[in-house]
Enzyme design. Structure first.
Site, PDB file in Angstrom:
ATOM      1  N   SER A  45     -25.658  -3.707 -23.561  1.00 31.97           N
ATOM      2  CA  SER A  45     -25.215  -3.638 -24.958  1.00 31.97           C
ATOM      3  C   SER A  45     -24.539  -2.311 -25.253  1.00 31.97           C
ATOM      4  CB  SER A  45     -26.405  -3.827 -25.904  1.00 31.97           C
ATOM      5  OG  SER A  45     -27.470  -2.939 -25.566  1.00 31.97           O
ATOM      6  N   GLU A 114     -29.926 -11.745 -16.384  1.00 33.84           N
ATOM      7  CA  GLU A 114     -29.906 -12.900 -17.273  1.00 33.84           C
ATOM      8  C   GLU A 114     -29.928 -14.206 -16.476  1.00 33.84           C
ATOM      9  OE1 GLU A 114     -26.709 -12.795 -20.074  1.00 33.84           O
ATOM     10  OE2 GLU A 114     -27.181 -10.777 -20.780  1.00 33.84           O
ATOM     11  N   GLU A 181     -34.208 -14.372 -25.955  1.00 32.30           N
ATOM     12  CA  GLU A 181     -33.275 -14.001 -27.021  1.00 32.30           C
ATOM     13  C   GLU A 181     -32.708 -15.212 -27.744  1.00 32.30           C
ATOM     14  OE1 GLU A 181     -29.149 -11.420 -27.756  1.00 32.30           O
ATOM     15  OE2 GLU A 181     -30.096 -11.412 -25.779  1.00 32.30           O
TER      16      GLU A 181
END
Length: 263
Positions: A45, A114, A181
């Protein structure tokens, strides 16, 4: 933290005490944040909140290594997780090569990748090679182009079943915890109950095993947009602008520096 948290203590927190995870990208903020955080995530991020890009996809491994080392300098007692950027774990051998590079060139305690069931073989391969892995399921920022945007998960029985399969697959593969998430809160709760390792939520309700936020969101420093799941604990942007304006005004009026600031 007075004593560094370990993988074992992270696992043992399940059902006992919620875990606090926060992102950091540099030594300055890492030093300020670590006293109240169980884990610091050097998230990709940073490509958005630190580098000003529109998404995370162009973050490089070299960037992540640089920022992980910077964070480590400021937070010497924190459990440190390095996000593996897009394209660095497309297969087992590539994933291991890049994870080894992170472990050799930084003091990171773990990496994060991920993906769920489809990445379980890679996670198992990494764990069997001595790499500690934090998983990430649900909404996957690195997959947003392929999915046509950022989409909340868990809206159907099929999605709920897949999330549970994803969590169980990562647990079986050896992940010590995982981020969940952008998932409907009731579904995230069921997913958390389906495994024995902690699920750290972001936009996944309160009935999971901990929470993670991007530090610049939490401090109100990022102004472009505010996701629904973010709570701003201060209006950092306004405070910084106000301080800068005061500095500018005093420089222009020659009020600063005063005698106390002069050699």
């Amino acid at each position: 933290m007075s004593k560094k948290i370990t993988i074992n203590s992270i696992k043992k927190s399940k059902g006992v005490s919620p875990l606090v995870m926060i992102t950091a990208y540099d030594a300055l903020f890492a030093r300020l944040l670590e006293s109240s955080a169980d884990m610091i995530l050097v998230g990709d991020s940073l490509n958005m909140s630190f580098a000003g890009k529109s998404d995370t996809l162009s973050a490089t491994l070299e960037q992540m290594i640089y920022h992980t080392n910077a964070v480590a300098m400021g937070a010497k007692n924190s459990f440190l997780i390095c996000d593996m950027p897009f394209g660095t774990y497309t297969n087992k051998k590539e994933a291991l090569k890049n994870a080894i590079k992170v472990f050799q060139e930084t003091p990171a305690d773990a990496i994060k990748i991920e993906g769920g069931e489809e990445k379980a073989d890679i996670v198992e391969y990494l764990c069997s090679s001595g790499i500690a892995v934090c998983g990430h399921i649900g909404l996957l920022p690195q997959a947003f182009r392929g999915e046509g945007g950022y989409k909340v998960k868990g809206k159907s029985e099929e999605e709920k079943s897949q999330l549970i399969r994803d969590a169980k697959a990562l647990e079986k593969a050896g992940a010590f915890c995982m981020v969940i998430e952008g998932v409907k809160a009731d579904v995230a709760c069921e997913v958390a109950k389906s495994v024995k390792i902690p699920l750290i939520g972001i936009g996944a309700g309160k009935d999971v095993d901990g929470q993670v936020l991007v530090f610049s969101d939490m401090l109100g420093l990022f102004e472009e947009f505010t996701p629904k799941f973010v709570k701003k604990y201060m209006d950092g942007a306004a405070l910084v602008k106000s301080a800068m304006k005061s500095y500018s005004d005093e420089v222009k009026s020659r009020e600063f520096p005063q005698d106390i600031h002069t050699y």
